[in-house]
Enzyme design. Structure first.
Site, PDB file in Angstrom:
ATOM      1  N   GLY A  31       6.993 -40.914  23.544  1.00 56.11           N
ATOM      2  CA  GLY A  31       6.926 -42.366  23.416  1.00 56.11           C
ATOM      3  C   GLY A  31       8.291 -43.013  23.518  1.00 56.11           C
ATOM      4  O   GLY A  31       8.650 -43.856  22.689  1.00 56.11           O
ATOM      5  N   ALA A  32       9.056 -42.640  24.557  1.00 52.91           N
ATOM      6  CA  ALA A  32      10.481 -42.997  24.583  1.00 52.91           C
ATOM      7  C   ALA A  32      10.840 -44.070  25.597  1.00 52.91           C
ATOM      8  O   ALA A  32      11.983 -44.144  26.033  1.00 52.91           O
ATOM      9  CB  ALA A  32      11.316 -41.735  24.837  1.00 52.91           C
ATOM     10  N   ASP A  57      -0.552 -38.399  26.710  1.00 53.79           N
ATOM     11  CA  ASP A  57      -1.317 -39.294  25.857  1.00 53.79           C
ATOM     12  C   ASP A  57      -1.793 -38.491  24.657  1.00 53.79           C
ATOM     13  O   ASP A  57      -2.668 -37.621  24.783  1.00 53.79           O
ATOM     14  CB  ASP A  57      -2.499 -39.868  26.639  1.00 53.79           C
ATOM     15  N   SER A  68       7.697 -42.998   8.575  1.00 57.00           N
ATOM     16  CA  SER A  68       7.934 -44.409   8.293  1.00 57.00           C
ATOM     17  C   SER A  68       8.053 -44.595   6.795  1.00 57.00           C
ATOM     18  O   SER A  68       7.523 -43.786   6.014  1.00 57.00           O
ATOM     19  CB  SER A  68       6.761 -45.253   8.814  1.00 57.00           C
ATOM     20  N   TYR A  82      -2.544 -46.790   8.923  1.00 54.05           N
ATOM     21  CA  TYR A  82      -1.212 -46.421   9.398  1.00 54.05           C
ATOM     22  C   TYR A  82      -0.391 -45.805   8.267  1.00 54.05           C
ATOM     23  O   TYR A  82       0.274 -44.775   8.450  1.00 54.05           O
ATOM     24  CB  TYR A  82      -0.503 -47.655   9.954  1.00 54.05           C
ATOM     25  N   LYS A 140       1.227 -41.912   8.220  1.00 50.11           N
ATOM     26  CA  LYS A 140       2.643 -41.585   8.057  1.00 50.11           C
ATOM     27  C   LYS A 140       2.876 -40.735   6.810  1.00 50.11           C
ATOM     28  O   LYS A 140       3.777 -39.890   6.775  1.00 50.11           O
ATOM     29  CB  LYS A 140       3.476 -42.860   8.033  1.00 50.11           C
TER      30      LYS A 140
END
Length: 280
Positions: free
Chosen positions: A33-34, A85, A164, A177, A181
């Protein structure tokens, strides 16, 4: 007793401009995801530090990923783009195999790709939970498992997961979410202990309030909920001690350290990169 005086920050603390050294010369890394945000900053920093890098991205984001790779010198400089993906079980082994094929040997893997859906807990549906766990936990684990096999066969290496502050404190309207995390943090600790005999180091970073497209998405969504000003909401998520948002490169610097031999005794950690918001 003397009166306590608090000194507010009048101007934002600047993002330090640091010298870059070839600390990763001859090494190879994959960052998922860069094309934007923390992932892009990490790929850029690792390449500047002498590493060859594979950038993975979703099919629709490949043009943006290729722009990043081209700026870093492209294939001639050892920077490649691979579609992957994490929500597609067939895509993950293909992406891992292609990354290994391009690099020959992978020294470290950075799990940065993730998604978020913003809704109240009352409105969170099973589909919301499934979508976020598919990418942030199940897909992340499968990619890690596969690269772990490669690292074990190659004598070791490093995995850095981007978790996160949400995984430690939780945020309103992000219940699934937050849970994903928290799972990533525990996954990190579990794999660090299990894979230590294989020479594989596993750590994670826990950013908070980073100036990224994901934080933009959060601000936009909350503005839609509340009718508030999107820019005001985004500004409210700045860090008090820094007087600004955390910069993606500040997270990337911690990731680079965790990928290096200098971090050999740092294992199974969830390191806050949040401007001092969380104490542990």
């Amino acid at each position: 007793m003397a009166e306590l005086t608090r000194y507010g920050r009048l101007t934002p603390m600047p993002v330090p401009e640091l010298p870059v050294f070839a600390v990763h010369a001859g090494r190879s890394f994959v960052v998922t995801g860069a094309s934007t945000g923390i992932g892009r900053a990490t790929a850029e920093l690792l390449a500047a530090e002498g590493a060859r890098v594979v950038i993975t991205e979703l099919p629709h984001a490949l043009p943006a990923a290729q722009e990043v790779a081209d700026r870093l010198g492209g294939t001639a400089a050892g920077v490649h783009v691979v579609p992957m993906d994490l929500a597609d079980p067939a895509s993950i082994p293909e992406g891992v195999a292609r990354s290994v094929g391009l690099l020959g040997r992978v020294d470290g893997w950075v799990n940065n790709a993730a998604i978020v859906r913003i809704r109240s807990a009352f409105d969170h549906t099973p589909a919301d939970w499934q979508a976020q766990f598919d990418v942030n936990v199940f897909g992340t684990f499968e990619a890690t498992r596969l690269i772990g096999e490669h690292l074990a066969g190659a004598g070791g290496g490093s995995v850095v997961n981007v978790a996160s502050d949400s995984g430690k404190k939780g945020h309103p309207d992000m219940v699934a979410y937050n849970a994903t995390k928290a799972a990533v943090i525990n996954l990190t600790r579990s794999l660090a202990e299990e894979w230590a005999p294989l020479g594989i180091s596993v750590n994670c970073v826990c950013p908070g309030g980073v100036d990224t497209p994901m934080l933009d998405q959060v601000a936009d969504t909350f503005a839609g909920f509340t009718g508030g000003d999107r820019d005001d909401i985004f500004a409210s998520m700045a860090n008090e001690q820094l007087g600004r948002h955390v910069a993606p490169v500040e997270v990337a610097r911690v990731i680079s350290f965790l990928l290096s031999g200098a971090a050999s005794a740092v294992r199974g950690q969830a390191i806050n990169v949040d401007g001092g918001v969380l104490a542990s």
